[in-house]
Enzyme design. Structure first.
Site, PDB file in Angstrom:
ATOM      1  CG  ASP A   1      -5.784 117.588  22.013  1.00 53.54           C
ATOM      2  OD1 ASP A   1      -5.543 116.286  22.650  1.00 53.54           O
ATOM      3  OD2 ASP A   1      -5.079 117.987  20.989  1.00 53.54           O
ATOM      4  CD  GLU A   2      -7.492 111.612  20.721  1.00 51.64           C
ATOM      5  OE1 GLU A   2      -6.409 112.189  20.725  1.00 51.64           O
ATOM      6  OE2 GLU A   2      -7.746 110.729  20.282  1.00 51.64           O
TER       7      GLU A   2
ATOM      8  CG  ASP B   1      -8.466 114.912  17.249  1.00 51.87           C
ATOM      9  OD1 ASP B   1      -7.878 115.616  17.978  1.00 51.87           O
ATOM     10  OD2 ASP B   1      -8.143 114.059  16.406  1.00 51.87           O
TER      11      ASP B   1
END
Length: 496
Positions: free
Chosen positions: A140-141, A25
Site C-alpha cells: 500500500d505504499e 500512501d
DNA sequence: TCTGGGGTCCTAGGACCC
DNA sequence: TCTGGGGTCCTAGGACCC
C-alpha cells in the site's frame, strides 16, 4: 544546506534538490479494499484483523477504519482489546438487553491479502504509468520519482514561470502539486481506493509529507520549505526513528526534528552510530537517495504463534509446516537459498535465532525441514510461543541454470541428497562462486566439496559446515508494536 | 490484550586467512 | 614464539518498517 537557502542558488549548487519525489500512501488500505467490494460497509467502523477468523477473539488489528479509530481501536492492537472498545456488530442483538448498542458496534473482518493485492495491482498500474521510477515499498505504499514529468515551477502562466516556486511562502502552487493531484485522482478513479500523497525534493521528506494530512491528504513541501516543514515535528515522525531511538534522543534533549537538525552530528554519531548521522541529515531535509525500483527479496520467512508450549512434537510439527511453506514459496519464486534459519520466541518475549549456511545455493524442501528441525533441537525442553523458519542468501539466477547445474548428471535421477526434490546450482563451482554478490569470490573448500559430487549435499550439512551466511540478521525483533503513531500505523501490513 | 507476521539493515564478536 | 594489522565471512541479536 541550511534552512535559509535561496531558491535559485540552491538548485544550482545541488542538482539533487531539483528532484520531485512523491510518496503515495494508501489510506486504511485493507479497510478501503473491503469497502470497495462491500460498499455497504462504508461509513461504518470497520476492523480488519490478521490471524483473526470470524467470531474469534484472537489475532491483531491490521487496519482500523477511521470510524473504528474513533473508538480507540488502533493498528497492532489485539482483537480482544479492540472488541472491548468496539463490540462486534453481530453481537448487537436488539432483543438482548445485554447486547451492545448497534450504534456503538463495528464490523470485524479477517485479512484477505490476495484480494488486497488485486486492488494494489490496479493502484500500481496507475503509479507505473505516472512515474519515471517507481519503488514499491509494500502493498500500500510507494515512492515515485517524477522529476522528468513535472517541476517545482509555479503553476499558472507557462510563458512566465518564476525561477522557482520555493521562493514564495506556502501558497505558491506548483506544477508538482497539480501533477500529484492528478495521480491521486487517477488512483481513486482507476483503483477505487483513496490515497494520501506527499510531494518533496527527496524521499524522506515526501514520506513525512504523505503522513502529515491523512486521510486523503496532499502535502507539498517545496525545496525551500523542507527544513521549516520538518522542524516542529516530533522526532518519531522521522522515518527510522522508532521507540528506542526516540527515547535515546529525548535523553539528549532532542524532541523535535528541529532539535535534531541543530544537534551536534558527531555526538549523534557517538550515541547512535551511522544511523545517528543519517537521522541528523534527514532532519535537515538532506537525503540524496535515488528512488530505485524495488529489488528482489533478500529472505523469505514464515512464522506462527502457538500458545506457549514445550511439547516437542507440537514444535516439530509446526516447524515442519513452516519449512514446507517457505520452501514452496522459494520454489514458486524460482529462487535458491544458501542459509536456513529458525526463530524461537520464548515467553515472555525472548527472541532467539539460529541459522546454518550451506556450501552452495539449493532448492531442497527436505533440507529446509531437516536443517530447521536440527536447529530446533537446541530449544528442546524450552517453552516457545512462536516459531519461524527462514531462508536467506537467496539466489535468483535463472532456474534453468539451476537445473542444468544440478549436481547429479546421470546421478540419482535429478535429486539431491537432501531428499530428492532438490535442485542445486552447485554442480558447477564456477557458477556458484562470485554469484552471491557478497564478495564470495574464492573457491574455498566448501565449493570444492560442493563440486565433488552432487549427491553429498547433506554430508556437509550434517557436518556443521563452517560456511555461513553473512550479514543476515534475523528479521524480527522484540520491539513492541508501536501504538504511538496517531495514524495507528504501528506495524502490520497496513496502517495509515 | 500478553505481542501478528512479513521484511530490511546494522552491529558485535568470533573464526580464519594472510 | 609473539606481535599484529587488515580483511572476509560467519552467526546472533537489535532496531525499525509496513
Amino acid at each position: 544546506m541550511a534552512g535559509g537557502t535561496l531558491p535559485g542558488t540552491e538548485a544550482d549548487d545541488d542538482a539533487g534538490s531539483d528532484r520531485v519525489v512523491f510518496h503515495v500512501d494508501m489510506d486504511c488500505f485493507y479497510a478501503s479494499c473491503e469497502r470497495l467490494r462491500r460498499p455497504e460497509l462504508t461509513g461504518e467502523p470497520l476492523v480488519v484483523g490478521m490471524g483473526y477468523e470470524a467470531g474469534e477473539t484472537i489475532g491483531a488489528v491490521a487496519t482500523a477504519s477511521y470510524e473504528a479509530r474513533a473508538f480507540g481501536v488502533e493498528s497492532a492492537m489485539p482483537i480482544s482489546e479492540a472488541l472491548d472498545l468496539l463490540p462486534r456488530r453481530a453481537n448487537a442483538d436488539p432483543d438482548d438487553p445485554d447486547a451492545p448498542d448497534p450504534e456503538e458496534a463495528g464490523r470485524y473482518l479477517p485479512v484477505d491479502l490476495d484480494y488486497y493485492k488485486e486492488v494494489a495491482s490496479d493502484v500500481k498500474a496507475v503509479l507505473r504509468d505516472c512515474a519515471d521510477t517507481l519503488r514499491e515499498v509494500s502493498v500500500d505504499e510507494a515512492y515515485l520519482d517524477v522529476t522528468d514529468r513535472t517541476a517545482w515551477d509555479a503553476a499558472g502562466d507557462p510563458a512566465d514561470p518564476p525561477p522557482s516556486a520555493a521562493a514564495g511562502p506556502a501558497e505558491v502552487r506548483t506544477l508538482a502539486e497539480g501533477y500529484a493531484r492528478h495521480v491521486k485522482q487517477r488512483i481513486e478513479r482507476e483503483a477505487g481506493v483513496p490515497a494520501s500523497v506527499g510531494v518533496a525534493p527527496n524521499m524522506s521528506t515526501a514520506k513525512v509529507a504523505s503522513d502529515a494530512d491523512k486521510p486523503d491528504g496532499l502535502v507539498v513541501v517545496t525545496p525551500g520549505e523542507v527544513e521549516p516543514f520538518l522542524a516542529s515535528l516530533p522526532t518519531a515522525e522521522i522515518h527510522g526513528v522508532g521507540p528506542v531511538t526516540e527515547r535515546t534522543l529525548a535523553d539528549l534533549g532532542i524532541e523535535t526534528a528541529g532539535d535534531l537538525a541543530a544537534a551536534d552530528p558527531d555526538r549523534l554519531g557517538e550515541e547512535l552510530g551511522d544511523r545517528g548521522r543519517e537521522l541528523y541529515r534527514r532532519a535537515r531535509g538532506e537525503d540524496d537517495r535515488e528512488v530505485t525500483p524495488t529489488g528482489l527479496p533478500k529472505s523469505l520467512s514464515r512464522e506462527s504463534s502457538l500458545s506457549a508450549t514445550a511439547d516437542e512434537e507440537r514444535k516439530r510439527e509446526t516447524v515442519r509446516a513452516l519449512a514446507a511453506d517457505v520452501a514452496r514459496r522459494a520454489r514458486e519464486r524460482g529462487c535458491l537459498y544458501r542459509t536456513i534459519g529458525i526463530k524461537a520466541v520464548e515467553p515472555p518475549y525472548e527472541v532467539n535465532t539460529r541459522a546454518r549456511s550451506l556450501p552452495g545455493p539449493v532448492d531442497d524442501p527436505d533440507l529446509v525441514e531437516s536443517v530447521a528441525l536440527d536447529l530446533l533441537d537446541e530449544f528442546a525442553g524450552d517453552r516457545v510461543r512462536k516459531l519461524g523458519v527462514r531462508v536467506s542468501k537467496l539466489d535468483f539466477a535463472e532456474s534453468d541454470q539451476a537445473t542444468l547445474g544440478g549436481f547429479d548428471p546421470g546421478g540419482d535421477g535429478g535429486n539431491g541428497a537432501g531428499g530428492g526434490s532438490g535442485r542445486s546450482r552447485d554442480g558447477d563451482g564456477e557458477r556458484n562462486v562470485g554469484r552471491n554478490g557478497d564478495g564470495d569470490t574464492d573457491l574455498g573448500p566448501r565449493s570444492v566439496a560442493a563440486d565433488g559430487d552432487g549427491g553429498k549435499l547433506t554430508d556437509w550439512v550434517d557436518d556443521e559446515p563452517s560456511t555461513g551466511e553473512r550479514g543476515e540478521g534475523d528479521a524480527d525483533d522484540g520491539a513492541e508494536p508501536d501504538p504511538r503513531d496517531a495514524d495507528g500505523q504501528a506495524s502490520l501490513g497496513d496502517w495509515s
